[in-house]
Enzyme design. Structure first.
Site, PDB file in Angstrom:
ATOM      1  N   GLU A  42       0.650  -0.935  -0.203  1.00 51.94           N
ATOM      2  CA  GLU A  42      -0.176  -0.526  -0.060  1.00 51.94           C
ATOM      3  C   GLU A  42       0.570   1.116  -0.245  1.00 51.94           C
ATOM      4  O   GLU A  42       1.602   1.640   0.898  1.00 51.94           O
ATOM      5  CB  GLU A  42      -0.755  -0.198   1.118  1.00 51.94           C
ATOM      6  CG  GLU A  42      -1.912   1.356   1.370  1.00 51.94           C
ATOM      7  CD  GLU A  42      -2.974   1.691   2.656  1.00 51.94           C
ATOM      8  OE1 GLU A  42      -3.702   2.441   2.522  1.00 51.94           O
ATOM      9  OE2 GLU A  42      -2.525   0.270   3.531  1.00 51.94           O
ATOM     10  N   GLU A  67       5.255   4.576   4.291  1.00 51.31           N
ATOM     11  CA  GLU A  67       3.805   5.890   4.170  1.00 51.31           C
ATOM     12  C   GLU A  67       5.571   7.028   4.739  1.00 51.31           C
ATOM     13  O   GLU A  67       6.218   6.148   5.348  1.00 51.31           O
ATOM     14  CB  GLU A  67       3.502   5.776   5.541  1.00 51.31           C
ATOM     15  CG  GLU A  67       3.352   6.894   6.710  1.00 51.31           C
ATOM     16  CD  GLU A  67       2.155   7.942   5.095  1.00 51.31           C
ATOM     17  OE1 GLU A  67       2.759   8.548   4.996  1.00 51.31           O
ATOM     18  OE2 GLU A  67       1.318   7.581   4.594  1.00 51.31           O
ATOM     19  N   ASP A 116      -2.229  12.143  -3.199  1.00 51.94           N
ATOM     20  CA  ASP A 116      -2.442  13.769  -3.516  1.00 51.94           C
ATOM     21  C   ASP A 116      -2.069  14.284  -5.196  1.00 51.94           C
ATOM     22  O   ASP A 116      -1.163  13.241  -6.455  1.00 51.94           O
ATOM     23  CB  ASP A 116      -0.645  14.382  -3.596  1.00 51.94           C
ATOM     24  CG  ASP A 116      -0.273  16.058  -4.294  1.00 51.94           C
ATOM     25  OD1 ASP A 116      -1.225  16.389  -4.608  1.00 51.94           O
ATOM     26  OD2 ASP A 116       0.199  16.585  -2.507  1.00 51.94           O
ATOM     27  N   ASP A 152     -11.067  10.548  -5.079  1.00 55.29           N
ATOM     28  CA  ASP A 152     -11.989  11.486  -4.856  1.00 55.29           C
ATOM     29  C   ASP A 152     -11.957  12.627  -6.005  1.00 55.29           C
ATOM     30  O   ASP A 152     -12.565  13.158  -6.360  1.00 55.29           O
ATOM     31  CB  ASP A 152     -12.520  11.874  -3.185  1.00 55.29           C
ATOM     32  CG  ASP A 152     -10.988  12.815  -2.909  1.00 55.29           C
ATOM     33  OD1 ASP A 152      -9.818  13.205  -3.381  1.00 55.29           O
ATOM     34  OD2 ASP A 152     -11.486  14.542  -3.278  1.00 55.29           O
ATOM     35  N   THR A 188     -10.828   4.201   3.595  1.00 52.90           N
ATOM     36  CA  THR A 188      -9.269   5.170   4.547  1.00 52.90           C
ATOM     37  C   THR A 188     -10.037   6.088   4.693  1.00 52.90           C
ATOM     38  O   THR A 188     -11.639   6.197   5.163  1.00 52.90           O
ATOM     39  CB  THR A 188      -8.824   6.178   3.101  1.00 52.90           C
ATOM     40  OG1 THR A 188      -9.300   6.785   2.414  1.00 52.90           O
ATOM     41  CG2 THR A 188      -7.766   5.123   2.488  1.00 52.90           C
TER      42      THR A 188
END
Length: 217
Positions: A42, A67, A116, A152, A188
């Site tokens: 991920e 991350e 992003d 989104d 998420t």
């Protein structure tokens, strides 16, 4: 992301979940969980709601969450530790050096959730669905491996739908409103918030196929 109080002690308490030297595991990730049927990565796990939820739902899969923001990663690690999940590991790293951590064909699936969008044209190469990144993913994914992408951001999604197939990936499950008929899959933290606001969620699956990079003219 606010700076977390007592970040270092909190990270230390979750040290068993963090891989400090991922390069040393290149080609050997499955040794962490020999019974794992798949290895999934991920990119940008954030606070780990998706990470923990997906790992809990599929305990026979080894998940590696990447991350760059320690203040987010510590929350994700605490989440997984609190749930007693044994099939998750975390890396503090950038996606642009993925082939340094994973060997050719070692990864079954890559998740890219709400990255992003880098909306300006001059920053397009920073998008995680840009061809430069797709070529990196090809170096670690197995034949037939997949990218699962959610966002989104409608312009990013439309651009990605055009970009991804140019680098040897076949698209499926393409939707501009994933949750139109009710919540689908593990969300998420961002996704849950957007869903509550009525913001459509875009999703696709990209399956890697044989491909040769065209020679430059």
């Amino acid at each position: 992301m606010r700076k977390k109080k007592n970040l270092l002690p909190r990270m230390e308490r979750c040290a068993a979940l963090q891989i400090k030297d991922p390069i040393a595991h290149r080609g050997h990730w499955r040794e962490l969980m020999p019974e794992a049927r798949e290895l999934r990565v991920e990119l940008g796990c954030g606070k780990g709601r998706f990470t923990a939820g997906t790992a809990a739902a599929e305990p026979d899969v080894l998940f590696v969450a990447v991350e760059m923001v320690p203040d987010a990663m510590v929350v994700a690690m605490e989440r997984c530790a609190a749930e007693g999940l044994l099939n998750v590991r975390f890396i503090d790293a950038n996606a642009n050096i993925l082939p340094e951590f994973f060997a050719l064909g070692e990864v079954d699936r890559i998740y890219i959730n709400f990255c992003d969008p880098w909306p300006t044209k001059r920053h397009a190469k920073r998008r995680l669905t840009h061809g430069n990144f797709l070529k990196l993913y090809r170096k670690v994914l197995k034949d037939g491996g997949q990218i699962h992408f959610k966002t989104d951001n409608a312009p990013l999604f439309a651009w990605s739908v055009e970009e991804i197939p140019q680098f040897g990936f076949t698209l499926s499950e393409v939707t501009d409103d994933l949750h139109a008929n009710g919540a689908v899959g593990v969300m998420t933290d961002y996704e849950a918030k957007f869903h509550e606001l009525g913001t459509p969620i875009h999703r696709l699956v990209a399956t890697m196929t044989p491909w040769e990079e065209p020679e430059e003219e």
